[in-house]
Write a protein that holds these residues in place. Structure first.
Motif, mmCIF file in Angstrom:
data_model
loop_
_atom_site.group_PDB
_atom_site.id
_atom_site.type_symbol
_atom_site.label_atom_id
_atom_site.label_comp_id
_atom_site.label_asym_id
_atom_site.label_seq_id
_atom_site.Cartn_x
_atom_site.Cartn_y
_atom_site.Cartn_z
ATOM 1 N N ASN A 118 4.308 -3.225 6.120
ATOM 2 C CA ASN A 118 3.077 -2.528 6.500
ATOM 3 C C ASN A 118 1.874 -3.479 6.496
ATOM 4 O O ASN A 118 0.784 -3.114 6.077
ATOM 5 C CB ASN A 118 2.845 -1.321 5.593
ATOM 6 C CG ASN A 118 1.848 -0.353 6.174
ATOM 7 O OD1 ASN A 118 1.599 -0.357 7.368
ATOM 8 N ND2 ASN A 118 1.271 0.467 5.324
ATOM 9 N N ALA B 94 -0.923 4.856 15.794
ATOM 10 C CA ALA B 94 -0.756 6.283 16.048
ATOM 11 C C ALA B 94 0.221 6.962 15.096
ATOM 12 O O ALA B 94 0.253 8.183 15.003
ATOM 13 C CB ALA B 94 -0.289 6.510 17.484
ATOM 14 N N SER B 95 1.005 6.165 14.388
ATOM 15 C CA SER B 95 1.995 6.766 13.485
ATOM 16 C C SER B 95 1.285 7.354 12.273
ATOM 17 O O SER B 95 0.290 6.823 11.791
ATOM 18 C CB SER B 95 3.025 5.731 13.039
ATOM 19 O OG SER B 95 2.422 4.739 12.238
ATOM 20 N N GLU B 96 1.784 8.488 11.807
ATOM 21 C CA GLU B 96 1.191 9.120 10.633
ATOM 22 C C GLU B 96 1.401 8.264 9.396
ATOM 23 O O GLU B 96 0.548 8.181 8.536
ATOM 24 C CB GLU B 96 1.768 10.518 10.437
ATOM 25 C CG GLU B 96 1.310 11.476 11.507
ATOM 26 C CD GLU B 96 1.800 12.880 11.256
ATOM 27 O OE1 GLU B 96 2.205 13.195 10.126
ATOM 28 O OE2 GLU B 96 1.768 13.658 12.214
ATOM 29 N N THR B 97 2.565 7.694 9.303
ATOM 30 C CA THR B 97 2.816 6.697 8.267
ATOM 31 C C THR B 97 3.161 5.426 9.005
ATOM 32 O O THR B 97 3.536 5.452 10.161
ATOM 33 C CB THR B 97 3.999 7.094 7.351
ATOM 34 O OG1 THR B 97 5.204 7.074 8.129
ATOM 35 C CG2 THR B 97 3.806 8.457 6.738
ATOM 36 N N SER B 98 3.030 4.329 8.376
ATOM 37 C CA SER B 98 3.285 3.074 9.049
ATOM 38 C C SER B 98 4.670 2.527 8.738
ATOM 39 O O SER B 98 4.927 1.352 8.930
ATOM 40 C CB SER B 98 2.213 2.053 8.650
ATOM 41 O OG SER B 98 0.970 2.488 9.105
ATOM 42 N N SER C 204 8.119 6.521 11.372
ATOM 43 C CA SER C 204 8.279 7.882 10.849
ATOM 44 C C SER C 204 7.276 8.145 9.763
ATOM 45 O O SER C 204 6.580 7.305 9.305
ATOM 46 C CB SER C 204 9.686 8.083 10.322
ATOM 47 O OG SER C 204 10.018 7.084 9.384
#
Length: 76
Positions: free
Chosen positions: A16, A50-54, A76
């Motif tokens: 991340n 744009a991912s909610e989690t990285s 995801s």
């Protein structure tokens, strides 16, 4: 050269490390060789943002013509 770049990207995604990915042109090994222009790399950054989690997971790793790496990631 290609494997060092793609491995660097994978490690940064798994850790991340968004800051390094945003500065890939100056930090990644062989970035200029692998992406002399940015249009094929920037969509990865867009999806990361744009991912909610990285949390990224490589779902495909392919090499075409011994020159192009075609990796795909899922967020995801």
């Amino acid at each position: 050269m290609m494997n060092k770049f793609t491995n660097w990207v994978e490690v940064k995604l798994m850790n991340n490390d968004t800051e390094s990915l945003l500065n890939y042109r100056s930090l990644a090994p062989f970035a200029q060789f692998n992406h002399p222009t940015q249009e094929h790399f920037l969509p990865l950054i867009a999806f990361l943002g744009a991912s909610e989690t990285s949390a990224a997971k490589r779902i495909h790793q392919g090499v075409e013509f011994e020159l192009l790496t075609l990796d795909a990631y899922s967020f995801s």
